[in-house]
Motif scaffolding. Structure first.
Motif, mmCIF file in Angstrom:
data_model
loop_
_atom_site.group_PDB
_atom_site.id
_atom_site.type_symbol
_atom_site.label_atom_id
_atom_site.label_comp_id
_atom_site.label_asym_id
_atom_site.label_seq_id
_atom_site.Cartn_x
_atom_site.Cartn_y
_atom_site.Cartn_z
ATOM 1 N N SER A 187 0.785 -1.279 0.068
ATOM 2 C CA SER A 187 -0.065 0.025 0.109
ATOM 3 C C SER A 187 0.720 1.097 0.011
ATOM 4 C CB SER A 187 -1.000 -0.097 1.335
ATOM 5 O OG SER A 187 -1.552 1.307 1.408
ATOM 6 N N SER A 217 -3.791 2.530 5.898
ATOM 7 C CA SER A 217 -3.853 1.581 5.075
ATOM 8 C C SER A 217 -4.636 0.299 5.677
ATOM 9 C CB SER A 217 -2.573 0.985 4.923
ATOM 10 O OG SER A 217 -2.738 -0.359 4.045
ATOM 11 N N ALA A 218 -5.811 -0.062 5.013
ATOM 12 C CA ALA A 218 -6.693 -1.193 5.384
ATOM 13 C C ALA A 218 -5.716 -2.540 5.101
ATOM 14 C CB ALA A 218 -7.782 -1.240 4.872
ATOM 15 N N SER A 219 -4.991 -2.570 3.960
ATOM 16 C CA SER A 219 -4.131 -4.047 3.642
ATOM 17 C C SER A 219 -3.303 -3.907 4.561
ATOM 18 C CB SER A 219 -3.875 -3.881 2.314
ATOM 19 O OG SER A 219 -3.000 -3.026 1.954
ATOM 20 N N MET A 263 -6.135 -2.638 -3.836
ATOM 21 C CA MET A 263 -6.733 -2.449 -5.309
ATOM 22 C C MET A 263 -6.564 -1.058 -5.746
ATOM 23 S SD MET A 263 -10.452 -3.049 -7.080
ATOM 24 C CE MET A 263 -10.724 -4.568 -7.682
ATOM 25 N N ASN A 273 -6.859 1.104 -9.374
ATOM 26 C CA ASN A 273 -7.265 1.111 -10.636
ATOM 27 C C ASN A 273 -7.511 -0.241 -11.038
ATOM 28 O OD1 ASN A 273 -6.763 3.803 -10.736
ATOM 29 N ND2 ASN A 273 -4.691 3.668 -10.834
ATOM 30 N N PHE A 274 -8.356 -0.859 -10.416
ATOM 31 C CA PHE A 274 -8.883 -2.279 -10.584
ATOM 32 C C PHE A 274 -7.849 -3.446 -10.699
ATOM 33 C CE2 PHE A 274 -11.203 1.017 -12.936
ATOM 34 C CZ PHE A 274 -12.526 1.119 -12.002
ATOM 35 N N SER A 333 -7.465 -5.033 0.168
ATOM 36 C CA SER A 333 -8.627 -4.097 0.468
ATOM 37 C C SER A 333 -8.870 -3.174 -0.762
ATOM 38 C CB SER A 333 -7.947 -3.123 1.443
ATOM 39 O OG SER A 333 -6.729 -2.657 0.936
ATOM 40 N N GLY A 369 -14.122 -0.062 -3.650
ATOM 41 C CA GLY A 369 -15.614 -0.595 -4.045
ATOM 42 C C GLY A 369 -16.207 -1.709 -3.686
ATOM 43 N N TYR A 424 -16.634 -5.378 -5.211
ATOM 44 C CA TYR A 424 -16.724 -6.254 -6.339
ATOM 45 C C TYR A 424 -17.192 -7.778 -6.255
ATOM 46 C CZ TYR A 424 -13.871 -2.329 -7.713
ATOM 47 O OH TYR A 424 -13.379 -1.111 -8.005
#
Ligand SMILES: Cc1cc2nc3c(=O)[nH]c(=O)nc-3n(C[C@H](O)[C@H](O)[C@H](O)COP(=O)(O)O)c2cc1C
Length: 191
Positions: A9, A15-17, A79, A81-82, A123, A126, A128
């Motif tokens: 991250s 940061s969640a991750s 994540m 940009n996807f 993390s 959005g 998915y």
């Protein structure tokens, strides 16, 4: 057991991750005999982008040996940009190495790095796992493809999603992910 812990991250305390990958490692250390812990912060100390000469450096050998020597690999994967962070992709570029972690033969590809436990903490802002954005998920799917290619077909994914939907959703997603970590560990193997 030897643990290799990676974070990627670009955020620090928020940061969640990072939070989740650290929670995985904390629980591993509390529940297993962990003799060795190597840590790489791929955002703070990024590996070089893939080049042919770059694969023949001492650093590349160290990164590959570190991975091959680990029993458990814990990966923090935000994540962006996807997909995954470019820094994490660079790490994978250093470990997907022909005749070391995979080989092609007459019957196709054979993964050579199976037998490790890999736990990935993802993390994403959005959602998915459900709804219209499902086809845009290219982080977990990319990680599964790369790990599977080298023989790690049973990686475990701990996912916090919708963390950008506001504090309540972020907290709920983190709690759900933490509960999965608590269920997952200790691992059902000899420590
Ligand atoms: C540069 C950037 C790109 C992002 N791209 C996406 C994205 O494509 N899809 C998504 O759901 N969230 C996206 N997000 C939100 C992150 O996935 C979310 O903040 C996640 O928690 C990041 O991981 P971290 O908290 O460990 O830093 C993006 C965030 C940043 C900073």
């Amino acid at each position: 057991m030897k643990i290799l812990h990676l974070d990627s991250s670009i955020q620090a305390d928020t940061s969640a991750s990072r939070l989740l990958s650290a929670a995985v490692v904390d629980r591993l250390r509390a529940t297993h005999d962990t003799t060795d812990l190597a840590y790489r912060d791929l955002a703070i100390a990024p590996l070089p982008h893939l080049t042919l000469p770059g694969l023949a450096t001492d650093l590349a050998a160290t990164v590959l040996d570190e991975f091959l020597g680990a029993d458990i690999v814990v990966i923090g994967a935000p994540m962006y940009n996807f997909g995954i962070a470019t820094q994490l992709k660079s790490w994978f570029d250093h470990i997907l190495v022909a005749n070391r972690t995979f080989r092609y033969g007459e019957s196709g590809v054979e993964g050579l790095a199976g037998g490790k436990t890999v736990i990935v903490a993802i993390s994403r802002g959005g959602i998915y796992s459900d709804g219209p954005a499902i086809p845009n998920e290219h982080a977990e799917s990319h990680l599964r493809a790369m790990l599977g290619f080298i023989g790690i077909t049973d990686a475990v994914f701990v996912v916090a999603e919708g963390v950008a939907y506001g504090p309540a959703q972020r907290e709920a997603a983190l709690q759900e992910a933490q509960a999965k970590i608590d269920r997952l560990l200790p691992l059902p193997v000899a420590a």
